[in-house]
Design a protein around this motif. Structure first.
Motif: not given
Length: 183
Positions: A53-82
């Motif tokens: 399992x640790x092989x999936x959590x190397x920094x390179x793989x986690x860094x690949x998720x950063x844009x997805x995490x940012x987009x997802x957080x922004x979409x959720x925040x856009x919904x709650x700000x209303x």
């Protein structure tokens, strides 16, 4: 603030102790064959599986998720700000966490729905008051479909945790089919 006190080193390796939840009074097992997880495995199995399992959590793989995490957080925040009043857990923290877990595992985005959440939660944190009728999907079928998709070279095969584990299992026999379901 009090200092954290760790148990004596011998206690951590004492074979009389176990992380097997079946030995805990009042434990409510999840669906048959899906009640075990990596965190509930005892040494040698835990060590072997954690290494895979640790092989999936190397920094390179986690860094690949950063844009997805940012987009997802922004979409959720856009919904709650209303809204004037917001339950931060229900509206932001829970969906963000679920989507991140799904992204790491390799669960396709179209399965981000209540039925999938209830099905997966029944395997992760079974509760005595869980209404089986709420769990619309069969956890075995869901996981078997995801595993088969990874084997067939489906969405993000090999890039996510489940894909990497399927590949490791198929290449070296390092994991059984049952272990693929409960890691």
């Amino acid at each position: 603030m009090s200092a954290l006190t760790l148990p004596p080193p011998g206690l951590l390796t004492d074979g009389r102790l176990s992380k097997d939840p079946g030995r805990v009074p009042g434990y409510v097992p999840g669906p048959t064959g899906l009640s075990r997880h990596l965190v509930q495995a005892d040494p040698q199995d835990h060590t072997r599986l954690r290494t895979l399992v640790n092989a999936a959590f190397v920094p390179r793989r986690i860094a690949q998720l950063e844009p997805f995490i940012t987009d997802t957080a922004n979409q959720l925040l856009d919904r709650v700000e209303q809204h004037t009043h917001v339950d931060v857990i229900d509206a932001f923290a829970a969906p963000l966490t679920f989507r991140m877990i799904c992204a790491v595992l390799g669960v396709p985005g179209e399965l981000d729905n209540t039925a999938t959440r209830d099905t997966l939660m029944a395997t992760i944190a079974p509760a005595p008051d869980l209404n089986p009728a709420r769990v619309e999907g069969d956890p075995h079928a869901l996981l078997d479909t995801l595993i088969a998709d990874k084997r067939a070279g489906g969405e993000r095969s090999g890039v996510d945790l489940l894909g990497a584990l399927v590949q490791a299992s198929d290449d070296s026999g390092a994991m059984s089919e049952e272990e693929l379901r409960w890691v």
